[in-house]
Design a protein around this motif. Structure first.
Motif, PDB file in Angstrom:
ATOM      1  N   ALA A  91       0.861  -1.192   0.000  1.00 43.02           N
ATOM      2  CA  ALA A  91       0.000   0.000   0.000  1.00 43.02           C
ATOM      3  C   ALA A  91       0.885   1.225   0.000  1.00 43.02           C
ATOM      4  CB  ALA A  91      -0.904   0.001   1.228  1.00 43.02           C
ATOM      5  N   SER A  93       0.414   5.579   0.348  1.00 44.26           N
ATOM      6  CA  SER A  93      -0.551   6.655   0.556  1.00 44.26           C
ATOM      7  C   SER A  93       0.129   7.933   1.029  1.00 44.26           C
ATOM      8  CB  SER A  93      -1.611   6.234   1.580  1.00 44.26           C
ATOM      9  OG  SER A  93      -1.030   6.134   2.868  1.00 44.26           O
ATOM     10  N   ASP A  94      -0.585   9.022   0.826  1.00 44.21           N
ATOM     11  CA  ASP A  94      -0.203  10.336   1.328  1.00 44.21           C
ATOM     12  C   ASP A  94      -0.990  10.519   2.623  1.00 44.21           C
ATOM     13  OD1 ASP A  94       0.407  12.975   1.745  1.00 44.21           O
ATOM     14  OD2 ASP A  94      -0.701  13.730   0.033  1.00 44.21           O
TER      15      ASP A  94
END
Length: 111
Positions: A91, A93-94
């Protein structure tokens, strides 16, 4: 919610982002290989380690959190390498939407 970014000095490990290349195998499937992409600096933190039995053999699973400078387009099909170590991205993400950091949850690939 605003999270605190890692200081630049904490990103002391060099990673190479590997991009997948797929070519047909002639039987309706694909052969996946990887091409080296850009070099990135980041910080790595181990999250967990476990052991499982696969094919009557014990196998270790190590998961890490790798924090990089934000980069658009990183997906779970890509992987990161650091020296001889390879990490499959599970995964990316920001965390706070500010486009400063990219946090990747990865699993170390044991050859």
């Amino acid at each position: 919610m605003k999270t605190k970014s890692l200081p630049i000095g904490a990103r002391s490990r060099r990673f190479v982002l590997e991009v997948p290349l797929e070519s047909p195998d002639g039987f309706g499937g694909v052969i996946r290989s990887y091409r080296s992409g850009p070099q990135l600096w980041g910080a790595m933190e181990m999250l967990s380690g476990s052991e499982r039995v696969r094919g009557d053999r014990p196998e270790q699973s190590l998961t890490h959190r790798i924090t990089l400078r934000y980069r658009d387009g990183v997906t779970g099909a890509m992987r990161l390498t650091s020296g001889l170590r390879r990490f499959a991205i599970r995964a990316a993400s920001d965390p706070d939407g500010s486009r400063r950091d990219l946090v990747c949850l990865v699993e170390e690939i044991k050859a």
